[in-house]
Design an enzyme around this catalytic site. Sequence first.
Site, PDB file in Angstrom:
ATOM      1  N   LYS A   1       1.487 -10.869 -15.859  1.00 16.59           N
ATOM      2  CA  LYS A   1       1.544  -9.519 -16.430  1.00 16.59           C
ATOM      3  C   LYS A   1       2.969  -8.969 -16.434  1.00 16.59           C
ATOM      4  O   LYS A   1       3.302  -8.111 -17.243  1.00 16.59           O
ATOM      5  CB  LYS A   1       0.589  -8.596 -15.688  1.00 16.59           C
ATOM      6  CG  LYS A   1      -0.859  -9.007 -15.921  1.00 16.59           C
ATOM      7  CD  LYS A   1      -1.853  -8.082 -15.288  1.00 16.59           C
ATOM      8  CE  LYS A   1      -3.284  -8.423 -15.714  1.00 16.59           C
ATOM      9  NZ  LYS A   1      -3.775  -9.712 -15.169  1.00 16.59           N
TER      10      LYS A   1
HETATM   11  C1  LIG Z   1      -4.816 -10.489 -15.746  1.00 19.42           C
HETATM   12  C2  LIG Z   1      -4.905 -11.919 -15.322  1.00 19.42           C
HETATM   13  C3  LIG Z   1      -5.630 -12.886 -16.081  1.00 19.42           C
HETATM   14  C4  LIG Z   1      -6.446 -12.526 -17.318  1.00 19.42           C
HETATM   15  O1  LIG Z   1      -5.633 -12.151 -18.399  1.00 19.42           O
HETATM   16  P1  LIG Z   1      -6.274 -11.430 -19.682  1.00 19.42           P
HETATM   17  O2  LIG Z   1      -5.135 -11.074 -20.548  1.00 19.42           O
HETATM   18  O3  LIG Z   1      -7.022 -10.252 -19.153  1.00 19.42           O
HETATM   19  O4  LIG Z   1      -7.187 -12.435 -20.323  1.00 19.42           O
HETATM   20  C5  LIG Z   1      -5.615 -14.209 -15.652  1.00 19.42           C
HETATM   21  N1  LIG Z   1      -4.949 -14.571 -14.535  1.00 19.42           N
HETATM   22  C6  LIG Z   1      -4.251 -13.684 -13.788  1.00 19.42           C
HETATM   23  C7  LIG Z   1      -3.567 -14.157 -12.554  1.00 19.42           C
HETATM   24  C8  LIG Z   1      -4.194 -12.330 -14.155  1.00 19.42           C
HETATM   25  O5  LIG Z   1      -3.500 -11.455 -13.392  1.00 19.42           O
END
Ligand SMILES: *Cc1c(COP(=O)(O)O)cnc(C)c1O
Length: 456
Positions: free
Chosen positions: A106
Amino acid sequence: MHYISTRGGAPDLGFADVLLAGLARDGGLYVPSEWAPLPPRGSSYAEDAAAIMRPYVAGDIDDETLRSVCVDAYETFRHPDVTPIVEIGDGLWVQELFHGPTLAFKDLALQVVGRLFDVVLSQRNERVTIVGATSGDTGSAAIDGVRNCDNVDIIILYPAGRTSEVQRRQMTTIDSPNVHTIAVNGTFDDCQDLVKAMFADESLRDDCNLSAVNSINWARVMAQIVYYAVGTQHLGGKVDFSVPTGNFGNVLAGWIARHTGAPIERLIIASNENDILSRFVNDHDMSTASVVPTLSPSMDIQVSSNFERLLFEMNARDGGVTAQQLNRFRSSGKLIIEDDVFEQWISPTFAASRVSDDDTLREIGQVYRDTGMLVDPHTATGIAAARRCRAEVPVITLATAHPAKFPDAVAKATGVRPELPAQLADLMERTERIHDLPADLAAVSSFVRSVSRAAG
Ligand SMILES: *Cc1c(COP(=O)(O)O)cnc(C)c1O
């Protein structure tokens, strides 16, 4: 560039308004009026990021500002390649998206989005108050993205005692005057309800200029297109990507990369036991079930909100049809998609697999035995899905979190406890700043008013 709502009932907006608004007024999500072809590869990750995002911000952010935002954002990463790619054998590759400040993918979007907020707000001479609820990764990545933004105050609610210690400390040890964390005496759902109730309170919303940076924000998706372009260029020919999936934001960015010219053959959706998307791709059945907790908590989601943007494309960009379809989905729990539309949009592009907690642990163990590499449980679901769905071309699995974020599962599978990177090595000794509050709207709202500089 202007933006339109997937439900066809909200005014068109420019990039800056879409950035600040998040959700459209008709409940839809904003998408660009047209898709921009991917530019040729530049000389660094930050250059590529600026070149890919340029058409989408045109009219609101000038080129020089965008370049410096991207350079600053990706300088916070611990690896010079930003998203390095490593081979793990059998035609499988891993693209590491966890070298940012909070150790999860993120950061790739939120380091840019926080800085874009500051640019737009200072142009307008405005301030906002971001409020959000988190069960873990999103809160720390959002906080880190805006920790140096003069025009933003951020208040993150989390359920006291229900996040991991690493996750909590990543939020509570940030020593910036505009960052506030509230430990709510309640569950994650209580936190989310409090945030929703604050947005529904018009006087609070207007007085504090409330804003959000959740995963439906277009700017986050836009910034995620970049690593798909970088990954395909690294391997040369056609590739598949395997993507650990929750809200569909990450996969959607992959679909946009593919749609705008990246040589991506298929997108493999990795689900955990919350498998609505893999049931959809494999059985043409999208029906909601209740959420079960797993070893990969950031994928414990049953309604993948960003899927709406793909649905809008599948409906030939008809917002009325999309809104009707989603209304029926909300009341019946089942999304109806015609066979010919499914065959055109889903079958050729997506594959999917559901990976149980047992298989997740087995995969962490196998990767460790084969390569000596430790992978986190989210990444492991992606690698397991890649092994099952692999066809002719190499598969790049997106590694979405650093193993040290989920040390218990990794230790259970391998006997090795992953260590935090050097920059975070003293995390357990840093001073925490926490406000303990009951799950009570009046108490939380009055705290928000007291710290919001937008409220004056
Ligand atoms: C947020 C997250 C996901 C999922 O991502 P999306 O964009 O919601 O599909 C997968 N792995 C980790 C470690 C995350 O923090």
